[in-house]
Design an enzyme around this catalytic site. Structure first.
Site, mmCIF file in Angstrom:
data_model
loop_
_atom_site.group_PDB
_atom_site.id
_atom_site.type_symbol
_atom_site.label_atom_id
_atom_site.label_comp_id
_atom_site.label_asym_id
_atom_site.label_seq_id
_atom_site.Cartn_x
_atom_site.Cartn_y
_atom_site.Cartn_z
ATOM 1 N N LYS A 5 0.862 -1.191 0.000
ATOM 2 C CA LYS A 5 0.000 0.000 0.000
ATOM 3 C C LYS A 5 0.895 1.237 0.000
ATOM 4 O O LYS A 5 1.930 1.247 0.686
ATOM 5 C CB LYS A 5 -0.862 -0.064 1.260
ATOM 6 C CG LYS A 5 -1.944 0.972 1.412
ATOM 7 C CD LYS A 5 -2.772 0.643 2.662
ATOM 8 C CE LYS A 5 -3.945 1.578 2.848
ATOM 9 N NZ LYS A 5 -4.813 1.169 3.985
ATOM 10 N N SER A 14 -9.423 0.802 3.032
ATOM 11 C CA SER A 14 -8.674 1.696 2.172
ATOM 12 C C SER A 14 -7.534 0.994 1.416
ATOM 13 O O SER A 14 -6.954 1.583 0.504
ATOM 14 C CB SER A 14 -8.079 2.848 2.991
ATOM 15 O OG SER A 14 -7.171 2.376 3.958
ATOM 16 N N SER A 30 -9.508 -1.716 7.147
ATOM 17 C CA SER A 30 -8.966 -1.471 5.808
ATOM 18 C C SER A 30 -8.167 -2.627 5.215
ATOM 19 O O SER A 30 -7.779 -2.555 4.041
ATOM 20 C CB SER A 30 -8.108 -0.205 5.807
ATOM 21 O OG SER A 30 -8.921 0.936 5.904
#
Lengths: 461, 88
Positions: free
Chosen positions: A77, A153, A177
């Site tokens: 990420k 996310s 997330s």
């Protein structure tokens, strides 16, 4: 090797059946081919990946020992520091930061075990997101249906693993997330105990809730990656001073002898049919007949909501002062609202958190595992704003995390195990007591062997 | 210093007490009280807010304060310790 497991790749590289360079080239080719559709990667570090792969191949040719993840391509990420890249954290603003001088600790640990970083992944701005949408980089797209959300996310992390671009990705989980995109994308995700894995050199969101963890296509791949990432790190003040507690060797024990219960009450409300089916399949396979009430779960979610809003606002206050127009408006408006939350509510939420933790830990005297839905529904359409829960139209975005927030609120370890419900997968949370990731992984592995949990990666057309 | 442990209470009792406890006066949505709070907060923190953002900020604050009210109405002992504990 497209759908090969982490252990298969490492085994093939270690035995010389293939080279780390060939594996890296293949991953880079898949990314070049499919990322236009999936929008999972925001940065590709091809030169670095090939250099790293060549070093592994050289080590093998010289007879040196290779790590357990030799040649395994992975991505992170884009809130992880990657040397030479600005840590954008899904934002426009952070792109103006100097490039990172050093990798995040977890990248260093994966590479020390032989893994090969190939790039950084799309995410919701500053991790304040459950959808995987991003106004600056575009939405991450779900490999099972490109019109659907990946969840967020860590949207690019879920999409990259489900889409077969990489077998392993890292994400972060503050309120859900990792677990939400694992659910929507149909892959396995591990949110470890709060404080287990170092967060050093990653961009924060809510310090008292932030966790990092892996995504993979099997529980054993999660365990392999998790095991090499464990261990104290003085660079993260929250990282526990515990020795590594390897889990891979325990997976074969399965779920035998474990006391498994299904979360009732709050966790039974608002479920779409696919979520009910998933829970029922898992409970039935494990013989879990007991239902257990997690006390005050709704209030726990409320407290997590308040703390998130306040801590997030405090983190971004200076950016809100100087560059408010450069935020995603949806994130900016929530952060501004968070700046004026009365401090008394935040303190009360943290006091309640301790009360709630004590009550939930009492449950783990009676059971070893609690099963709960990961999301109310399978992946919604990108851009969808509402859904109908129990006949009532509700805003979608804040309600995607209703079942994940009360769990991460007190840092419990969870494996999100994907259940291949048609037409779209959805995950079940396997929740264990603090520091018992081994138990959650054992149950996830057992569900795979029973044919109940499975990642069903589907490359984008 | 010796601290009393926070006693666990049966959920029913907690709910009953919560009903008897006057709920905190949470500003209501869609009106001046929240706008005034937002504006005053923004001034004190040096934030510039575009007028067009106000409706959504108010919506977000309303939802957050609703969650906050749920937390505030839960009765805890005075010596309940917040979750993060400072170590000297």
């Amino acid at each position: 090797m497209e759908q090969a497991s982490v252990s298969d790749i490492a085994g093939a590289v270690g035995s010389g059946r293939t080279t780390a360079l060939a594996v890296a080239d293949a991953a880079l080719a898949r990314i070049a081919d499919r990322n236009r559709a999936l929008n999972a990667f925001t940065d590709v570090v091809a030169g670095r990946a090939r250099a790293r792969a060549r070093a592994i191949d050289k080590a093998r040719s010289e007879g040196r020992a290779l790590g357990p993840l030799a040649g395994v391509p992975f991505a992170v990420k884009n809130l992880f520091d990657v040397e030479g890249l600005p840590t954008r954290a899904g934002s426009k603003i952070n792109r103006d930061l100097p490039v990172a001088a050093r990798d995040a600790t977890l990248i260093e640990r994966l590479e020390a075990a032989g893994a090969v970083l190939v790039g950084a992944l799309n995410m919701g701005e500053y991790a304040y997101d459950f959808t995987g949408e991003n106004v600056h980089d575009g939405a991450s797209r779900n490999p099972h249906d490109l019109g659907r959300m990946t969840g967020g996310s860590s949207g690019g992390s879920g999409g990259a693993v489900a889409g077969g671009l990489v077998p392993l990705a890292l994400g972060s989980d503050t309120n859900g997330s990792i677990r939400v995109p694992a659910s929507f994308c149909g892959v396995f995700g591990l949110k470890p105990t709060y404080g287990r894995l170092s967060r050093a050199r990653t961009f924060p969101f809510v310090a008292s809730f932030d966790h990092l963890g892996p995504f993979a296509r099997s529980a054993s791949d999660l365990a392999l990656a998790y095991d090499v990432m464990q261990g104290h790190d003085p660079d993260d003040p929250v990282c526990a001073e515990r020795p590594a507690e390897p889990t891979t060797g325990a997976l074969a024990q399965g779920a035998a002898g474990l006391r498994v219960a299904v979360a009732g009450g709050y966790f039974r409300n608002g479920l779409f049919p696919e979520a009910k089916v998933a829970i029922e399949r898992v409970a039935s396979a494990l013989g879990a007949k007991r239902e257990i009430e997690i006390p005050e779960a709704a209030r726990a979610r409320s407290a997590a909501y308040v703390i998130t809003a306040a801590e997030g606002a405090a983190l971004h206050l200076d950016r809100l002062r100087k560059r408010s127009r450069d935020f995603d408006p949806a994130v900016r408006d929530r952060l501004i609202a968070g700046t004026v939350i009365p401090a008394s509510l935040v303190v009360q939420a943290q006091k309640f958190r301790r009360w709630y933790r004590e009550r939930v830990l009492q449950l783990f005297r009676e059971v070893d595992v609690i099963l709960a839905p990961a999301t109310p529904c399978a992946a919604p359409n990108i851009g969808q704003q509402t859904f109908v829960l129990d006949g009532v139209e509700m805003p979608l975005r804040p309600n995607i995390g209703v079942y994940t927030q009360p769990i991460s609120f007190i840092g419990l370890p969870v494996v999100a195990a994907p259940i291949p419900v048609k037409p779209l997968p959805i995950a079940v949370q396997i929740v264990a007591a603090p520091w018992r990731e081994d138990i959650a992984l054992r149950v996830a592995h057992a569900l795979e062997r029973l044919g109940v949990a499975a990642a069903t990666p589907r490359p984008a057309a | 210093m010796t601290r009393k442990r926070t006693k666990a209470r049966p959920a029913r009792k907690t709910q009953s007490r919560a009903r008897k406890t006057p709920k905190p006066r949470t500003p209501q949505a869609g009106g001046e009280p929240l706008d005034a709070l937002i504006a005053a907060g923004a001034r004190s923190l040096g934030l510039k807010i575009d007028r067009r953002w106000m409706a959504e900020i108010r919506n977000q604050l309303t939802v957050t304060l609703r969650h906050g009210a749920s937390v505030a109405e839960f009765r805890l002992l005075d010596d309940a310790e917040p979750a993060p504990v400072f170590e000297a």
